[in-house]
Design an enzyme around this catalytic site. Structure first.
Site, PDB file in Angstrom:
ATOM      1  N   TYR A 207      -2.760  -6.531  17.084  1.00 42.39           N
ATOM      2  CA  TYR A 207      -2.865  -5.712  15.871  1.00 42.39           C
ATOM      3  C   TYR A 207      -4.160  -4.912  15.879  1.00 42.39           C
ATOM      4  O   TYR A 207      -4.157  -3.693  15.636  1.00 42.39           O
ATOM      5  CB  TYR A 207      -2.804  -6.599  14.633  1.00 42.39           C
ATOM      6  CG  TYR A 207      -2.919  -5.828  13.336  1.00 42.39           C
ATOM      7  CD1 TYR A 207      -1.836  -5.123  12.835  1.00 42.39           C
ATOM      8  CD2 TYR A 207      -4.119  -5.802  12.616  1.00 42.39           C
ATOM      9  CE1 TYR A 207      -1.937  -4.400  11.649  1.00 42.39           C
ATOM     10  CE2 TYR A 207      -4.229  -5.097  11.437  1.00 42.39           C
ATOM     11  CZ  TYR A 207      -3.135  -4.396  10.951  1.00 42.39           C
ATOM     12  OH  TYR A 207      -3.245  -3.687   9.789  1.00 42.39           O
TER      13      TYR A 207
ATOM     14  N   ILE B  70       0.827  -1.207   0.000  1.00 36.01           N
ATOM     15  CA  ILE B  70       0.000   0.000   0.000  1.00 36.01           C
ATOM     16  C   ILE B  70       0.860   1.255   0.000  1.00 36.01           C
ATOM     17  O   ILE B  70       0.550   2.242  -0.674  1.00 36.01           O
ATOM     18  CB  ILE B  70      -0.955  -0.017   1.209  1.00 36.01           C
ATOM     19  CG1 ILE B  70      -2.025  -1.095   1.019  1.00 36.01           C
ATOM     20  CG2 ILE B  70      -1.605   1.354   1.423  1.00 36.01           C
ATOM     21  CD1 ILE B  70      -2.871  -1.362   2.252  1.00 36.01           C
TER      22      ILE B  70
ATOM     23  N   SER C  97      -7.307  -0.019  10.060  1.00 34.88           N
ATOM     24  CA  SER C  97      -7.642  -1.362   9.581  1.00 34.88           C
ATOM     25  C   SER C  97      -9.065  -1.709   9.981  1.00 34.88           C
ATOM     26  O   SER C  97      -9.546  -1.292  11.047  1.00 34.88           O
ATOM     27  CB  SER C  97      -6.696  -2.404  10.176  1.00 34.88           C
ATOM     28  OG  SER C  97      -7.109  -3.719   9.857  1.00 34.88           O
TER      29      SER C  97
END
Length: 250
Positions: A151, A18, A138
């Site tokens: 995460y 990305i 995310s």
């Protein structure tokens, strides 16, 4: 003429995935791009892809403040400040709750939370009034994906950062927003899944869940970042833009 003609952009984690796709897009829109990452060979290849006349690579690790200082020293030497900061670099691994170690926790939060915080903080003296700061979040921050405890929590912190910093920087006209990808096909995603075979199975799972019927592409996230970097998003502040094929929306 591109939307970012004459602007200066900084992209962390810019050597692949990305980050690289975004650096290419920002350069195509007219920006001069500084990229950073830990692997010099990958950075050199990225500069060739972006265009040597429109990009500078500075090798470094965002978890090390001295490396961030070197990055911003290079930007400062160009003398034009920073108009776009894409704080994208991150660390991810699937680890079940009972197997989480102090090392894993520190690595994930060190890169994703601490690293992002100091990436933005150390850029403050260079950020031009009216600059755009984009953080990589995310969809994992919003759901309960198994074995993604650290995460997901770190990306929830990123979402919080955007809200707080939007207020702190409002007097300078600096906008802070988040772009939150879902499943995207990148070298890093393949590694997290454990290789090509496992990633192929993951792609099928994603395709079955999203309206688009396929996994995302880095260029699609890059398009959202370019929008948030431009004046077209001038009234978008503190937002979280999902690039997930509808995964978390429907």
């Amino acid at each position: 003429m591109g939307q970012l003609e004459g602007r200066t952009a900084v992209v962390t984690g810019g050597s692949t995935g990305i980050g690289l796709a975004t650096a290419v897009r920002l350069a195509a829109e007219g920006a001069y791009v500084f990229i950073t990452g830990r692997r010099k060979a990958a950075l050199d290849a990225a500069v060739e892809t972006i265009g040597a006349s429109t990009a500078t690579a500075v090798a470094g690790d965002i978890t090390k403040t001295n490396d961030l200082d070197r990055l911003y020293d290079a930007v400062r030497a160009r003398g034009r400040g920073v108009d776009v900061l894409f704080a994208n670099a991150a660390s991810a691994a699937f680890v079940p709750l009972e197997q989480i170690t102090e090392e894993h926790f520190d690595q994930t939060f060190g890169a994703n939370v601490r690293g992002t915080l100091f990436t933005v903080q150390k850029a403050l003296p260079l950020l031009n009034d009216g600059a755009s700061v984009i953080l990589t979040g995310s969809t994992a921050a919003d759901n309960g994906m198994q074995a993604f405890t650290t995460y997901a929590a770190s990306k929830a912190a990123i979402r919080s950062f955007a809200r707080t910093w939007s207020y702190e920087l409002k007097d300078r006209g600096i906008r802070v927003n988040v772009v939150s990808p879902g499943g995207v096909e990148t070298p890093g995603a393949v590694d997290i899944q454990g290789g090509d075979a496992s990633f192929a199975a993951f792609k099928k799972q994603v395709a079955a869940k999203v309206v688009k019927g396929r996994i995302g592409r880095p260029e699609e996230v890059a398009a959202a970042v370019a929008f948030l970097a431009s004046e077209q998003s001038s009234y978008i502040v503190g937002a979280n833009i999902y690039v997930d094929g509808g995964l978390n929306q429907i």
